[in-house]
Design a protein around this motif. Structure first.
Motif, short mmCIF file in Angstrom:
data_model
loop_
_atom_site.label_atom_id
_atom_site.label_comp_id
_atom_site.label_asym_id
_atom_site.label_seq_id
_atom_site.Cartn_x
_atom_site.Cartn_y
_atom_site.Cartn_z
N VAL A 59 -16.17 19.65 -10.89
CA VAL A 59 -16.05 18.79 -12.07
C VAL A 59 -14.84 17.86 -11.90
CG1 VAL A 59 -15.77 18.72 -14.57
CG2 VAL A 59 -17.16 20.51 -13.53
N GLN A 60 -13.73 18.42 -11.43
CA GLN A 60 -12.56 17.60 -11.17
C GLN A 60 -12.87 16.55 -10.11
OE1 GLN A 60 -9.32 19.13 -8.72
NE2 GLN A 60 -7.82 18.37 -10.21
N GLY A 61 -13.52 16.97 -9.03
CA GLY A 61 -13.84 16.04 -7.95
C GLY A 61 -14.69 14.87 -8.41
N VAL A 62 -15.64 15.13 -9.31
CA VAL A 62 -16.48 14.06 -9.83
C VAL A 62 -15.64 13.05 -10.61
CG1 VAL A 62 -18.25 13.50 -11.55
CG2 VAL A 62 -18.65 15.33 -9.89
N PHE A 63 -14.88 13.53 -11.59
CA PHE A 63 -14.18 12.59 -12.47
C PHE A 63 -12.99 11.92 -11.79
CE2 PHE A 63 -16.64 14.96 -15.62
CZ PHE A 63 -17.19 13.87 -16.31
#
Length: 234
Positions: A59-63
């Protein structure tokens, strides 16, 4: 469950093994944009949003790769400060969910657009208390609304997607308010960038980045907004 006596280094190594399980997530899709959205205040410089959608690495990598996002921090929300620790959250008994706090420029990207990306590529919002290989309430799909307006927009969007039967089944996403966010341990930050070849990342998280690039080319950027870079700038 991990021992409370684990050091950060040992816990990090255990986390790598624990997460090395294939994903069973459904293919991503670009869901319709929300019909209601927040209007950026004229003087607003940055706003924050907190989303939980399974393991915070992906999720962090996406945003971190979304235009208009200046920082995305992995952490915990839903429980007390004293239990906001990886080994305790992993028990599933703290009330916490692995979450990501997103700092963004509302003049570049709206809260509604972040929600659209969240529901489209960051996770599968139909899974209850799990994401792919990870199970437990700490992996629940939850929007931690920062204020009443965010809660209103998120609630309306969930109702919109459910009414349209976008996913073919009801969303499991909940909305929680008044829950502080606590940053996770340093070894969890920028994990996807630091460990691009890790088995869990390759199977579960790089496909999310590929989906972001494919489904939201107008919002994708190749250079991630890293927590380490934000810390140096601050």
């Amino acid at each position: 469950m991990k021992s409370l006596a684990f050091t950060a280094a040992t816990l990090a190594a255990a986390a790598l093994v624990w997460h090395a399980v294939p994903s069973s997530a459904e293919p991503a899709r670009r869901v319709p944009a929300p019909t209601a959205d927040l209007v950026a205040p004229p003087a607003a410089r940055t706003e924050t949003a907190v989303f939980a959608g399974g393991c915070f690495w992906g999720v962090q990598g996406v945003f971190q790769r979304v235009q208009g996002v200046s920082n995305a921090v992995s952490g915990y929300a839903g429980g007390d400060a004293k239990t906001a620790k990886y080994d305790e959250v992993g028990s599933g008994r703290t009330g916490h969910a692995e979450s990501v706090r997103i700092t963004y420029d509302p003049k570049q990207i709206s809260y509604g657009k972040l929600l659209q990306i969240y529901f489209s590529v960051a996770h599968d919002p139909t899974e209850l208390n799990r994401q792919g290989p990870d199970t437990g309430t700490q992996y629940r799909s939850t929007v931690f609304a920062e204020n009443a307006e965010q809660a209103r927009i998120a609630k309306a969007y969930i109702a919109q997607l459910n009414q349209a039967k976008t996913f073919g089944k009801p969303l499991a996403t909940t909305i929680e308010t008044g829950k502080p966010f606590y940053a996770a341990e340093d070894y969890h930050q920028d994990f996807l960038t630091k460990h691009p070849d890790h088995g869990y990342i390759v199977v579960n998280d790089w496909p999310k980045i590929d989906d972001l690039k494919k489904l939201f080319p107008e919002s994708y950027r190749s250079a991630p907004a890293l927590v380490s870079a934000a810390a140096k700038a601050g």
